[in-house]
Design an enzyme around this catalytic site. Structure first.
Site, PDB file in Angstrom:
ATOM      1  N   ASP A   1       4.729   0.526  12.138  1.00 26.32           N
ATOM      2  CA  ASP A   1       3.527  -0.117  11.582  1.00 26.32           C
ATOM      3  C   ASP A   1       3.390  -1.571  12.001  1.00 26.32           C
ATOM      4  OD1 ASP A   1       3.503   1.621   8.366  1.00 26.32           O
ATOM      5  OD2 ASP A   1       3.040   2.247  10.406  1.00 26.32           O
TER       6      ASP A   1
ATOM      7  N   LYS B   1       0.845  -1.210   0.000  1.00 29.33           N
ATOM      8  CA  LYS B   1       0.000   0.000   0.000  1.00 29.33           C
ATOM      9  C   LYS B   1       0.874   1.252   0.000  1.00 29.33           C
ATOM     10  CE  LYS B   1      -1.728   1.479   4.070  1.00 29.33           C
ATOM     11  NZ  LYS B   1      -1.375   2.875   4.425  1.00 29.33           N
ATOM     12  N   ASN B   2       1.909   1.254   0.858  1.00 30.77           N
ATOM     13  CA  ASN B   2       2.698   2.474   1.058  1.00 30.77           C
ATOM     14  C   ASN B   2       3.724   2.713  -0.036  1.00 30.77           C
ATOM     15  OD1 ASN B   2       1.134   2.911   3.257  1.00 30.77           O
ATOM     16  ND2 ASN B   2       2.672   2.331   4.775  1.00 30.77           N
TER      17      ASN B   2
ATOM     18  N   ARG C   1      -8.604  -0.594   4.825  1.00 39.27           N
ATOM     19  CA  ARG C   1      -7.758   0.445   4.214  1.00 39.27           C
ATOM     20  C   ARG C   1      -6.430  -0.146   3.769  1.00 39.27           C
ATOM     21  NH1 ARG C   1      -7.167   6.010   7.241  1.00 39.27           N
ATOM     22  NH2 ARG C   1      -5.915   6.198   5.355  1.00 39.27           N
TER      23      ARG C   1
ATOM     24  N   ARG D   1      -4.684  10.644   4.333  1.00 38.63           N
ATOM     25  CA  ARG D   1      -3.701  11.721   4.428  1.00 38.63           C
ATOM     26  C   ARG D   1      -2.603  11.593   3.386  1.00 38.63           C
ATOM     27  NH1 ARG D   1      -3.153  13.274   8.804  1.00 38.63           N
ATOM     28  NH2 ARG D   1      -1.027  13.958   8.483  1.00 38.63           N
TER      29      ARG D   1
ATOM     30  N   VAL E   1       7.764   6.947  17.188  1.00 43.12           N
ATOM     31  CA  VAL E   1       7.466   7.655  15.939  1.00 43.12           C
ATOM     32  C   VAL E   1       6.186   8.470  16.036  1.00 43.12           C
ATOM     33  CG1 VAL E   1       7.023   7.390  13.462  1.00 43.12           C
ATOM     34  CG2 VAL E   1       8.719   5.915  14.591  1.00 43.12           C
TER      35      VAL E   1
ATOM     36  N   CYS F   1      -5.051  12.454  12.908  1.00 39.41           N
ATOM     37  CA  CYS F   1      -5.720  11.161  12.735  1.00 39.41           C
ATOM     38  C   CYS F   1      -5.601  10.441  14.076  1.00 39.41           C
ATOM     39  CB  CYS F   1      -5.090  10.388  11.592  1.00 39.41           C
ATOM     40  SG  CYS F   1      -3.562   9.587  12.033  1.00 39.41           S
TER      41      CYS F   1
ATOM     42  N   ARG G   1       0.317  14.446  13.125  1.00 44.42           N
ATOM     43  CA  ARG G   1       0.827  14.197  11.774  1.00 44.42           C
ATOM     44  C   ARG G   1       0.866  15.454  10.906  1.00 44.42           C
ATOM     45  NH1 ARG G   1      -1.276   8.575   9.717  1.00 44.42           N
ATOM     46  NH2 ARG G   1       0.603   8.757   8.456  1.00 44.42           N
TER      47      ARG G   1
END
Ligand code: EPZ
Length: 417
Positions: free
Chosen positions: A304, A22-23, A396, A92, A326, A116, A121
């Site tokens: 993550d 996804k990223n 998502r 975002r 983070v 979020c 962020r």
């Protein structure tokens, strides 16, 4: 709304294919705005966030066709340079249109994303970098108005190695006049794929994957044709699914080089991980040992994967400490795990987890993408039934996760709330 129901306690067996990252897919989709023509991106995961990104590209005037995990984007008719609040607040990563629109059209109007679940962020480092390239940035009723007659190369030192900031500046600098140097840049595998993709479009980028990236601006770029790399976070999530159920699975697409920190920590807990065929074989131990982790930027332990690793530690022998460095609010899964019997105390940016023998199934609520995954993993290991609600968060970032887990023997299904 839908929920996922799990009857836990089954050791997972078999093999699972990881989807595209996804990223990585998200910045690649927006990078197509830098060129005039038809780009093709394959191995794109089927996710809500990808649908949102394609909706935004269409809103800008691109023609987007998707078929069997391939996106075909025609950017010859871009006539709008505004990314509206309703799309940016949904996802975002939409702020990644800033760099490409500014570089190609000299202007962009992008809604500030707002906060979020996991933190404020901000995007101040993105904006500071674009200003260094000569852009004029104004804030207008919650929107960033960016204009630039011509972007000019500059030396940009990031206060923190921001993934999105590095991506926005890589794309903007590709069409700037002269050379740009990004220092303290993010080093994630997704950054490397984006740089490789931009180079295949005609950009001149060196050093991606290290903290210092050199970009020599060019006058134009040609359309993109590439295949998205496997999703290392989805892979890591399945690795923990094997670990937490005492199972034995082959995670096809998992690559050791992108998972060193996670593999090292999982090995410390007693999980066996070895390369096999085109993936990683993961064997969960009878007894899990507690291990401390501290999230950090790549190549450190990925934030993550923090929520998923915490689910694993809830049933490990001993006490583990998980520090989240983070994001400022990424422990939303803790109180849901506590409903399942987990013994977790939060102490500032750390969580102390005392392992228990068995988690108990319960109705729990997803709050953000990776917290949802954590609850699914806990449900796989818990006794009786776990019901995870608000799984639109999960959708998502995970493609058909309950189907993939059911194929590994889990008793898991999706139903209406
Ligand atoms: C990317 O978000 C990922 N999202 C996130 O994955 C991931 O958690 C994060 O990188 C860190 O690895 C995508 O790639 C679409 P950052 P991003 O800019 O780019 C602060 C998931 O679960 N910061 O590296 O937004 C920020 O507040 C998602 O798939 C500033 O202060 O992350 C955060 O504390 C969640 N100013 C830290 O830096 C800025 O201008 C890291 O943010 C930018 C960031």
């Amino acid at each position: 709304m839908e929920k996922i129901v799990i009857n836990g306690g089954i050791p997972l067996r078999g093999e699972v294919q990881v989807s595209g990252a996804k990223n990585s897919a998200l910045p690649l989709l927006f990078a197509t705005l830098l060129a005039d023509g038809v780009s093709e991106i394959s191995n794109v995961p089927d996710l809500r966030d990808i649908n949102t990104a394609n909706k935004l590209l269409r809103e800008l005037g691109a023609e987007v066709a998707t078929e069997s995990h391939c996106c075909r984007i025609n950017t010859e008719k871009i006539q709008n340079i505004e990314a509206p609040y309703d799309l940016v607040k949904t996802m975002r990563a939409s702020v990644l249109v800033l760099g490409p629109l500014l570089a190609r059209f000299g202007q962009a109007r992008v809604s500030l994303p707002g906060g979020c679940a996991i933190g404020a962020r901000p995007i101040n480092l993105h904006l500071k970098g674009l200003e260094a390239l000569g852009a004029t940035i104004q804030l207008d009723h919650g929107y960033v108005e960016a204009t630039a007659d011509k972007l000019r190369g500059a030396r940009i030192l990031f206060d923190i190695p921001t993934v999105g900031g590095t991506e926005n500046l890589l794309m903007a600098a590709s069409l700037a006049e002269g050379e740009t140097v990004l220092e303290n840049a993010a080093r994630e595998p997704e950054i490397v794929q984006l740089a490789d993709a931009l180079n295949s479009m005609g950009a001149i980028i060196e050093g991606a994957g290290t903290a210092i990236i050199h970009i020599k601006g060019v006058s134009s770029l040609k359309p993109l044709k590439c295949q998205v790399i496997p999703d290392r976070i989805e892979a890591g999530t399945f690795m923990i699914a094997a670990a937490i159920t005492g199972g034995n699975i082959l995670v096809r697409g998992a690559e050791r080089k992108d998972q060193e920190a996670l593999i090292s920590k999982l090995t410390e807990t007693g999980v066996k991980i070895q390369p096999e065929a085109d993936g990683l074989r993961v064997i969960g131990p009878k007894k899990l040992s507690s291990v401390d982790i501290r999230t950090s930027v790549f190549p450190g332990f990925p934030t993550d994967m923090q929520a998923q690793f915490m689910a694993l530690m809830t049933k490990a022998e001993g006490t583990s400490r998980i520090s989240e460095t983070v994001f400022e609010n990424r422990f939303m899964h803790v109180c849901e795990l506590q409903r399942m019997g987990a013994d977790i105390q939060i102490d500032g940016h750390s969580a102390i987890i005392r392992g228990i023998k068995k988690m108990l199934g319960a109705p729990v609520m997803a709050t953000d993408l990776r917290a949802s995954a954590s609850l699914i993993l806990a449900g796989l290991a818990a006794e009786n039934t776990t019901e995870v609600s608000r799984i639109y968060h999960l959708d998502r970032g995970y493609e058909k996760i309950e189907i993939k887990l059911a194929a590994l023997g889990a008793r898991i299904w999706r139903e209406q709330e």
